[in-house]
Every structure is written in C-alpha cells, then in structure tokens.
Design a protein around this motif. Structure first.
Motif, mmCIF file in Angstrom:
data_model
loop_
_atom_site.group_PDB
_atom_site.id
_atom_site.type_symbol
_atom_site.label_atom_id
_atom_site.label_comp_id
_atom_site.label_asym_id
_atom_site.label_seq_id
_atom_site.Cartn_x
_atom_site.Cartn_y
_atom_site.Cartn_z
ATOM 1 N N UNK A 66 -38.572 -25.483 -31.503
ATOM 2 C CA UNK A 66 -37.631 -24.289 -31.894
ATOM 3 C C UNK A 66 -36.302 -24.841 -33.171
ATOM 4 N N UNK A 67 -36.012 -24.365 -34.371
ATOM 5 C CA UNK A 67 -34.702 -24.787 -34.669
ATOM 6 C C UNK A 67 -34.037 -23.227 -35.412
ATOM 7 N N UNK A 68 -34.424 -22.598 -34.721
ATOM 8 C CA UNK A 68 -33.443 -21.545 -35.556
ATOM 9 C C UNK A 68 -33.067 -21.339 -33.052
ATOM 10 N N UNK A 70 -29.505 -20.597 -30.611
ATOM 11 C CA UNK A 70 -28.147 -20.634 -30.537
ATOM 12 C C UNK A 70 -28.320 -20.829 -29.243
ATOM 13 N N UNK B 13 -35.734 -23.261 -40.291
ATOM 14 C CA UNK B 13 -34.507 -23.669 -39.349
ATOM 15 C C UNK B 13 -33.556 -23.232 -40.073
ATOM 16 N N UNK B 14 -32.764 -22.574 -39.312
ATOM 17 C CA UNK B 14 -31.588 -21.502 -39.705
ATOM 18 C C UNK B 14 -32.208 -20.744 -41.013
ATOM 19 N N UNK B 15 -33.302 -20.193 -40.208
ATOM 20 C CA UNK B 15 -34.024 -18.482 -40.453
ATOM 21 C C UNK B 15 -33.072 -17.527 -41.357
ATOM 22 N N UNK B 16 -32.309 -17.256 -40.357
ATOM 23 C CA UNK B 16 -31.404 -16.207 -39.937
ATOM 24 C C UNK B 16 -30.294 -16.707 -40.404
ATOM 25 N N UNK B 96 -31.044 -12.181 -30.177
ATOM 26 C CA UNK B 96 -31.967 -13.218 -31.516
ATOM 27 C C UNK B 96 -31.592 -12.268 -32.493
ATOM 28 N N UNK B 100 -27.234 -11.712 -35.046
ATOM 29 C CA UNK B 100 -26.928 -12.038 -37.141
ATOM 30 C C UNK B 100 -26.568 -10.954 -37.530
#
Lengths: 108, 368
Positions: A66-68, A70, B13-16, B96, B100
C-alpha cells in the motif's frame, strides 16, 4: 559547511529532491551518506553500495504494498525499548519538556 | 485544455494527494499504470470510493476510468461541499477519506458537512481521534478556525458500523502564511483510550501501561481520558485503541500525536507500551510538527498567499515518501520547496522548509 575544502562532491538536498531521474529512496541515501562521509571516503565505492541497497529495496517491494497510507514507520519495539532506557537520548528529549517550578526545586 | 498539457502520474502512490492537488489547482491529471503488474490490477474499492466522494463534493468533475481500471483521468470541477453522507468500504477506515477532505474543506463554496460511515480507526490509516487532536490544530494555525470532527458512533474493524461527522464552518479564500520556527516546550502528554464492545477494564489497563512507560522515561505529566462505548453507539465489532498527543502551554497550538489500535493477539498492555515508545521516537524526530502532519501543512503552505512561508522540520522527516510528495506538488503547482539550515546555533538536526505560496484563491470567492 563541514565539507569546505574537501574535493568530494557535495549533494544539495534542495537540488536532489527535484532531480526526477533519481529515485526518491536514492535521494535520501545520497543525502544521508554525504553527511556520514566526513572523512573523505572513497565515494565511488559508496555509490555502488548505495546502488545495491537501492536495487535490493526495489525487489523487496511486494506487489501489493500500500503506497498511500498515512502510517508512520518505526523500528521494532525491542530496539525502541533498549534505546529509551539510555540516559543520552532521554536527556536530550527532556529538554523539550516544560518543567514546573516544583519539579525544578525537587531536582535541586 | 489541450491533451498534451495533462499532468501524468504513474503508480498508485500518493493517490489521494495527487487528486486533491489537481482539484485545488483546477488542472486535470492522468494516473496510469495503477497496479498494472499485479495479480489484481487496477483501482481498489476504496480508491474508487474516494473518487466518488470527490465527485460528490465538487461540481463539474469528470472521472474516466479505463476498462482494466489501471488508468484514471480526472478533470476537476469546483469545490462545492454540501451536506452529504458517505458510506466507506470496510477495507479502509473513515480517516482515509476524512484526512484528505480536510485539504479541500476550507476552500469550498458551501460548508462541508459530511457524515462518514464505516470503520473509525485501523492500523494503517489515521483514526478519528488523531484527526481531531492532531490535524485540526494544524488547520487552525493556517486560519481555519471552525472545523470539527464529531464521533457519533465508534466502529472497530473488521465490521465497523461507526459514524463520524466532519463539519467545516470557516470558508476562507486561502490559508495564512505561517512562520513556524519555534519548537514549543511540551507541558504534558494527553491521550484518549477507548474501547467498544469489550470490558471497560481494558481502557484502564491501557492507561496504566502508558503511565508506567512515560513516568519511568520522561517523567512528565500524563493525562489520559478513558472513553468506553457500549450499546447502539459502539459499532459492530469489539475493539480498543489509544491516541496520545502533546500539550503545550505557550505559543501556537501545534500538537504531536500518535495512535494505535488493538488487533487479534494483542493485549491492552502491548498497545499502551508500544504506543508510548513510538511517541517518544516521534518527539525526537519532529520539528514543529510530526511527520504525519507534514503533508497537510506543506500543501497549505503551497497554496498560500504569494509570500514566503517557513516551517522548521527535522532532518529525519525528509524521507523518500516526502520527496515523492514534493515532486508531486511541483508537477501540479510548479513551485519548489527550499530547505535551509536552521538559523539557530546548535540545531544541526533541523532545517527550515520554505516555499513561496502560489497565490491560490478559492474559486467560489472570486466572484464575490
């Protein structure tokens, strides 16, 4: 400032960050090694090592990572436990805390 | 906009963040090769859910997803907010989505009032307490004063059943430029230990283990609230968790915060102990704010007024993920952060992140 006079190439973090051809993990590795190599080590050797480390890490990256998230990453609990009994890091951290007059008196 | 100008990203990656940056900038983006080499290629259910949520809080957004789900083209509309309910899939907690939404909420046409239903905290993503105690203070320092998160029902994983209300009352044109160079002294450590559908003694066990660790190491005041949920408001699954945050008496109201929840085969003592040690580690490696709050702060700094904002960070906070994030910000807003050595002596571990704001203005404020 530490490296003035040395022939070694100095990596500037501000430039490194925006060099898109360098992988983010590699950016950090180069920047950190610049700080560690104060005594003019052979940098080419270090570069190779970094590259190896960089490729290894890539392999480890599982397909479904999972690259996203926190979530913050920390060292294993055992390491943290043994670290936070030592007086050195504790004393440094204690300076970040406000002390009440009562605490100051009791310490004296 | 011509097709050649579309900003392209790869990977999930960093989708949001990428979608949020695109929405704030009003520039279309294309994300390709999403999990294209995996057994289950394409977007996950929670990512589609996030796209749906974006569609709901904006007007005129166009989202195109390819057949395989590996490519998304997003053309943002304007941020309108409104009164909504969003059902989150159980694969991700409500944090999640809320995390954002906080990036958009103050810059909307109408107030954000969204009820999120689902799991309220998990191991991987931010929980509601962390958002409330860690993220809202950051927003406050950027001029967003009236934003609140209310937990109506708690829902532990795996089944959830929680409800959280996000309400943002202050609508501002742009965030204030900040100059955060002073690291506040911490006067005490506070926290919340909660449990749902389990014995109330669980929370007391968490509290006593945290006290043991923090008193024996740092020796500061520890003040933890216990929060026991039962009956209708406690969701569908049993569970417990802990959030710790710092309290300062003087200066701006920044807080460091950390959290964890208990899963199978973890005792309340495990959670209390592990979280306390991680909190110490977080404090050591933090500048003015913790690493988990940086994306929000740096984004707000980017979209601020055309003035130089400054924020003191710790060197260890600059990691690979942050580099990716800064590059994403650059590709959308075409602005760069500059890290300067700390002006004070004997602070070699700290840097000052500076950026010139892009002079973003809330689209709905332009007309008025």
């Amino acid at each position: 400032s530490k490296l003035t006079g040395s022939v070694q190439r100095k990596w500037d973090i501000n430039k490194l960050i925006y060099l898109n051809n360098i992988d983010p993990a590699d950016v950090i590795a180069r920047w950190k090694s610049e700080e560690a190599e104060l005594d003019n080590e052979d940098s080419s050797e270090a570069d190779i090592e970094q590259e190896e480390a960089f490729f290894q890490k890539k392999d480890v990256q599982g397909s479904s990572e999972d690259l996203d998230t926190s979530q913050l990453e920390f060292a294993p609990l055992d390491e943290l436990k043994s670290k936070w009994v030592k007086p050195d890091p504790l004393d440094t951290l204690k300076k970040r805390f406000f002390k009440s007059p009562k605490q100051k008196i009791s310490e004296k | 906009m011509a097709k050649g100008q579309i900003i392209t990203f790869q990977d999930h990656e960093n989708f949001r963040l990428r979608l949020i940056l695109s929405t704030l900038a009003g520039k279309p983006i294309k994300i390709e090769k999403i999990r294209s080499h995996e057994l289950n290629p394409g977007l996950k259910d929670y990512e589609v859910s996030f796209l749906r949520l974006l569609e709901k809080v904006t007007n005129g957004s166009v989202i195109e997803i390819s057949y395989t789900g590996t490519t998304v083209i997003y053309r943002p509309g304007i941020i309108i907010g409104g009164v909504l309910t969003h059902d989150c899939p159980v694969s991700k907690p409500v944090g999640y989505f809320i995390e954002y939404m906080l990036f958009l909420a103050p810059f909307s046409k109408e107030k954000f009032s969204i009820v999120f239903k689902g799991i309220t905290s998990s191991k991987e993503d931010v929980g509601v307490d962390l958002l409330k105690w860690g993220f809202l203070p950051v927003m406050e320092n950027f001029g967003v004063r009236e934003c609140s998160i209310h937990t109506l029902k708690r829902g532990s994983p795996p089944l959830g059943g929680g409800e959280v209300h996000l309400l943002c009352n202050s609508l501002i044109a742009q965030p204030i430029t900040i100059h955060a160079l002073e690291i506040n002294k911490i006067s005490s450590i506070r926290g919340i230990a909660y449990c749902t559908r389990v014995s109330p003694s669980i929370v007391n066990r968490i509290v006593s283990s945290v006290r043991d660790v923090l008193r024996n190491t740092i020796g500061c005041e520890v003040n933890i609230t216990t929060d026991v949920w039962r009956g209708e408001t406690s969701g569908k699954s049993p569970g417990f968790g802990l959030t710790l945050f710092s309290e300062s008496k003087k200066g701006k109201n920044w807080r460091y915060c950390i959290e964890d929840i208990g899963l199978a085969r973890e005792t309340p003592e495990d959670i209390g102990e592990a979280t306390s040690y991680k909190f110490l580690e977080l404090l050591e490696n933090s500048g003015v704010i913790g690493r988990n709050q940086l994306p929000l702060a740096l984004t707000y700094m980017t979209i601020g007024k055309e003035d130089i904002g400054r924020l003191k960070v710790h060197k260890s906070q600059i990691d690979a993920k942050l580099v990716t994030m800064l590059r994403d910000i650059k590709s959308v807003f075409n602005t760069q952060f500059l890290f300067k050595p700390s002006p004070e002596e004997a602070e070699e571990d700290y840097l000052v992140a500076t950026v010139k704001g892009v002079g973003f203005t809330n689209t709905s404020k332009k007309v008025a």
